[in-house]
Design an enzyme around this catalytic site. Sequence first.
Site, PDB file in Angstrom:
ATOM      1  N   ASP A   1       0.851  -1.185   0.000  1.00 20.68           N
ATOM      2  CA  ASP A   1       0.000   0.000   0.000  1.00 20.68           C
ATOM      3  C   ASP A   1       0.888   1.236   0.000  1.00 20.68           C
ATOM      4  O   ASP A   1       2.119   1.117  -0.053  1.00 20.68           O
ATOM      5  CB  ASP A   1      -0.925  -0.002   1.234  1.00 20.68           C
ATOM      6  CG  ASP A   1      -0.153   0.172   2.539  1.00 20.68           C
ATOM      7  OD1 ASP A   1       1.098   0.249   2.525  1.00 20.68           O
ATOM      8  OD2 ASP A   1      -0.803   0.241   3.602  1.00 20.68           O
TER       9      ASP A   1
ATOM     10  N   ASP B   1       1.429   4.766   2.273  1.00 16.97           N
ATOM     11  CA  ASP B   1       1.062   5.405   3.538  1.00 16.97           C
ATOM     12  C   ASP B   1       1.558   6.850   3.559  1.00 16.97           C
ATOM     13  O   ASP B   1       2.713   7.114   3.233  1.00 16.97           O
ATOM     14  CB  ASP B   1       1.707   4.653   4.717  1.00 16.97           C
ATOM     15  CG  ASP B   1       1.500   3.144   4.645  1.00 16.97           C
ATOM     16  OD1 ASP B   1       0.368   2.698   4.872  1.00 16.97           O
ATOM     17  OD2 ASP B   1       2.475   2.418   4.337  1.00 16.97           O
TER      18      ASP B   1
ATOM     19  N   ASP C   1      -3.309   4.739   2.631  1.00 16.87           N
ATOM     20  CA  ASP C   1      -3.652   5.133   4.000  1.00 16.87           C
ATOM     21  C   ASP C   1      -3.215   6.566   4.242  1.00 16.87           C
ATOM     22  O   ASP C   1      -2.067   6.916   3.957  1.00 16.87           O
ATOM     23  CB  ASP C   1      -2.925   4.240   5.028  1.00 16.87           C
ATOM     24  CG  ASP C   1      -3.642   2.927   5.268  1.00 16.87           C
ATOM     25  OD1 ASP C   1      -4.732   2.725   4.691  1.00 16.87           O
ATOM     26  OD2 ASP C   1      -3.120   2.097   6.031  1.00 16.87           O
TER      27      ASP C   1
HETATM   28  N1  DCP Z   1       2.299   0.249  11.740  1.00 14.74           N
HETATM   29  C1  DCP Z   1       2.431  -0.584  12.831  1.00 14.74           C
HETATM   30  N2  DCP Z   1       1.333  -1.206  13.329  1.00 14.74           N
HETATM   31  C2  DCP Z   1       0.120  -1.016  12.771  1.00 14.74           C
HETATM   32  C3  DCP Z   1      -0.024  -0.184  11.670  1.00 14.74           C
HETATM   33  C4  DCP Z   1       1.099   0.435  11.172  1.00 14.74           C
HETATM   34  O1  DCP Z   1       3.511  -0.759  13.363  1.00 14.74           O
HETATM   35  N3  DCP Z   1      -0.937  -1.646  13.296  1.00 14.74           N
HETATM   36  C5  DCP Z   1       3.458   0.935  11.183  1.00 14.74           C
HETATM   37  C6  DCP Z   1       4.585   0.039  10.814  1.00 14.74           C
HETATM   38  C7  DCP Z   1       4.493  -0.079   9.338  1.00 14.74           C
HETATM   39  C8  DCP Z   1       3.820   1.193   8.916  1.00 14.74           C
HETATM   40  O2  DCP Z   1       3.065   1.601  10.016  1.00 14.74           O
HETATM   41  O3  DCP Z   1       5.762  -0.176   8.760  1.00 14.74           O
HETATM   42  C9  DCP Z   1       2.975   1.043   7.723  1.00 14.74           C
HETATM   43  O4  DCP Z   1       2.214  -0.153   7.754  1.00 14.74           O
HETATM   44  P1  DCP Z   1       2.180  -1.121   6.518  1.00 14.74           P
HETATM   45  O5  DCP Z   1       1.345  -2.287   6.913  1.00 14.74           O
HETATM   46  O6  DCP Z   1       1.766  -0.375   5.300  1.00 14.74           O
HETATM   47  O7  DCP Z   1       3.688  -1.649   6.389  1.00 14.74           O
HETATM   48  P2  DCP Z   1       4.859  -1.233   5.428  1.00 14.74           P
HETATM   49  O8  DCP Z   1       4.555   0.054   4.745  1.00 14.74           O
HETATM   50  O9  DCP Z   1       6.089  -1.300   6.231  1.00 14.74           O
HETATM   51  O10 DCP Z   1       4.897  -2.428   4.406  1.00 14.74           O
HETATM   52  P3  DCP Z   1       4.248  -2.564   2.947  1.00 14.74           P
HETATM   53  O11 DCP Z   1       5.372  -2.324   2.010  1.00 14.74           O
HETATM   54  O12 DCP Z   1       3.765  -3.968   2.885  1.00 14.74           O
HETATM   55  O13 DCP Z   1       3.148  -1.579   2.807  1.00 14.74           O
HETATM   56 MG    MG Z   2       2.810   0.354   3.627  1.00 20.04          MG
END
Ligand code: DCP
Ligand code: MG
Length: 373
Positions: free
Chosen positions: A204, A206, A297
């Site tokens: 996604d 963010d 998001d």
């Molecule tokens: N985050 C977290 N716990 C949550 C929601 C968010 O720790 N419940 C934090 C850590 C994540 C970031 O927000 O790194 C963004 O969430 P993502 O699920 O989008 O994770 P990433 O962006 O790191 O991975 P991706 O590349 O799969 O989107």
């Molecule tokens: Mg993400």
Amino acid sequence: QQDNESEDVFSVPNYACQRRTTLQNHNTVLTEALSILAENAELNEEDGRGIAFRRAEAVLKALPRAVRKLTELKGLPCLGEHSLRIIKDILEKGVSSEVEATKQSERYKALKLLTGIFGVGAKTADRWITMGIYNLQQLQSSGPTLNQAQQAGLEHYEDLNQPVTRAEADHIGEIVRRVVLCVLPGAQLTLIGGFRRGKPTGHDVDFLITHPEEGREVGLLPKVVSLLKSQGFLLYQKTTKNSYLESEDRPTQPSSNMDRFERCFSIFRLKSHQESAEVRGNGSESRPKSWRAVRVDLVVSPISQFAFALLGWTGSKLFERELRRWAGHEKAMSLSSHALYDTKQNSYLRAASEEEIFAHLDLEYIPPSERNA
Ligand code: DCP
Ligand code: MG
């Protein structure tokens, strides 16, 4: 003899937030195997097991070269009996039968497929499996009630399971920034999550939104959402209000990162560039699809909490978890995406930058590109 051995033995600190973990991973075969077992545990809601495998995986990601022998791992933290057994199998036989069996298991495959639908978590997937639903066809035909998020998730299933590229993230960033500035001049939009850590793709996109004057961000998000909607950019959205009260926030569960920012979970309608539209041509249509769905998001933070929100939303998930564990276990502090609370001094510690938060926590500063634990 002893000196020779110690030269070959790796050493890493205990907590992932004390280590520099780049995207360069010298042990992908091992970490991918442990990641399958972690994912399987998470999908089965065995949280403790999931965390144990994730910690083991992260230790291997931090090593400066490939592991050759099990003895090199002597003394490394977070490598439990089970993880070591998996590593041993792979080093000796090239594969782990447990990992292979997990990958083949009907339950694992179904859980992964069903939770791949936006809005479907492990609990729902488990319930559906109990009803005999193992794939999308069975889901469509047996028709359990789907909420709006799940309906949208199912409708855009293929698009949402295609990795988002950095170029697409930047393109969405331009669109959102234009709308945010139109609603509130001076507001700031920051790309967070995996892309801020330098990942080339993500599941996604963010973004964190703030304004340099405290309070100016209030009421911003609904206006941004309605403008994006009126311009045809949103296929689905759900906005939740800010529910953070400083007085009430003595995070009792430092392991949970549920924050209370105003937030919008959305499915964005992104027009494809001409060439990528042709490459991705959807076989069911005579003309290639000119757009794709992307999960986006949006999170809004007041400037006073911005550094905490930035740190908490940059990830990785394990890095975040380890930061909170370090704060609680080693420093008697409580860290959230809103604040840092010192339970010995009974006071909040202010910070205007991520560097200041690391300093409060007595940690060496780790930049985003080295938080890929
Ligand atoms: N985050 C977290 N716990 C949550 C929601 C968010 O720790 N419940 C934090 C850590 C994540 C970031 O927000 O790194 C963004 O969430 P993502 O699920 O989008 O994770 P990433 O962006 O790191 O991975 P991706 O590349 O799969 O989107
Ligand atoms: Mg993400």
